[in-house]
Design a protein around this motif. Structure first.
Motif: not given
Length: 140
Positions: A89, A94, A92, A76
């Motif tokens: 944020c 993954r 992200w 992140i």
């Protein structure tokens, strides 16, 4: 017979140009697929779900430096924008290769500990004039 040789020469020239273009096109396709251009998508979760997932990684009370370190380790990324007490944020990355755009801001208190989350971007919606008028005055 001379005409056939000439037409084969033209055909050979086009084949050579095509043969040279194929590696260039393949390299471009590989570059696009490796860099992941265009693969960032909104997270398939609403803010509350995103917040809950992030709080599993950095629970409330986590010191700022430790929180940023844990977020980065989880893939992140984000940044402090207008204030050193609000961390936005953004992305992200993954484990499955998908890249999600996040909508979570982490709020840190004066002591530098995480104390709250909130949406990073405001939910902007339009009201019609009739809804706005009836909501403001109620007697129209």
């Amino acid at each position: 017979m001379f005409k056939k040789v000439e037409s084969m020469s033209v055909t050979g020239h086009h084949f050579h140009r095509l043969r040279m273009a194929v590696p260039v096109m393949l390299n471009a396709l590989i570059l696009v697929s490796c860099t992941g251009l265009g693969q960032v998508v909104p997270a398939p979760m609403v803010f509350e779900e995103q917040s809950k997932e992030l709080l599993k990684i950095v629970p409330l009370g986590t010191p700022k430096a430790e929180a940023i370190q844990k977020l980065e380790a989880a893939g992140i990324s984000g940044e402090f924008a207008s204030s050193p007490s609000i961390y936005y944020c953004d992305l992200w990355e993954r484990e499955n290769g998908k890249r999600w755009h996040l909508n979570v801001a982490l709020l840190f208190n004066e002591a530098g500990a995480l104390y709250k989350t909130r949406p990073a971007q405001a939910d902007v919606s339009w009201k019609s004039e009739t809804n706005s008028a009836s909501g403001e005055n109620g007697k129209q």
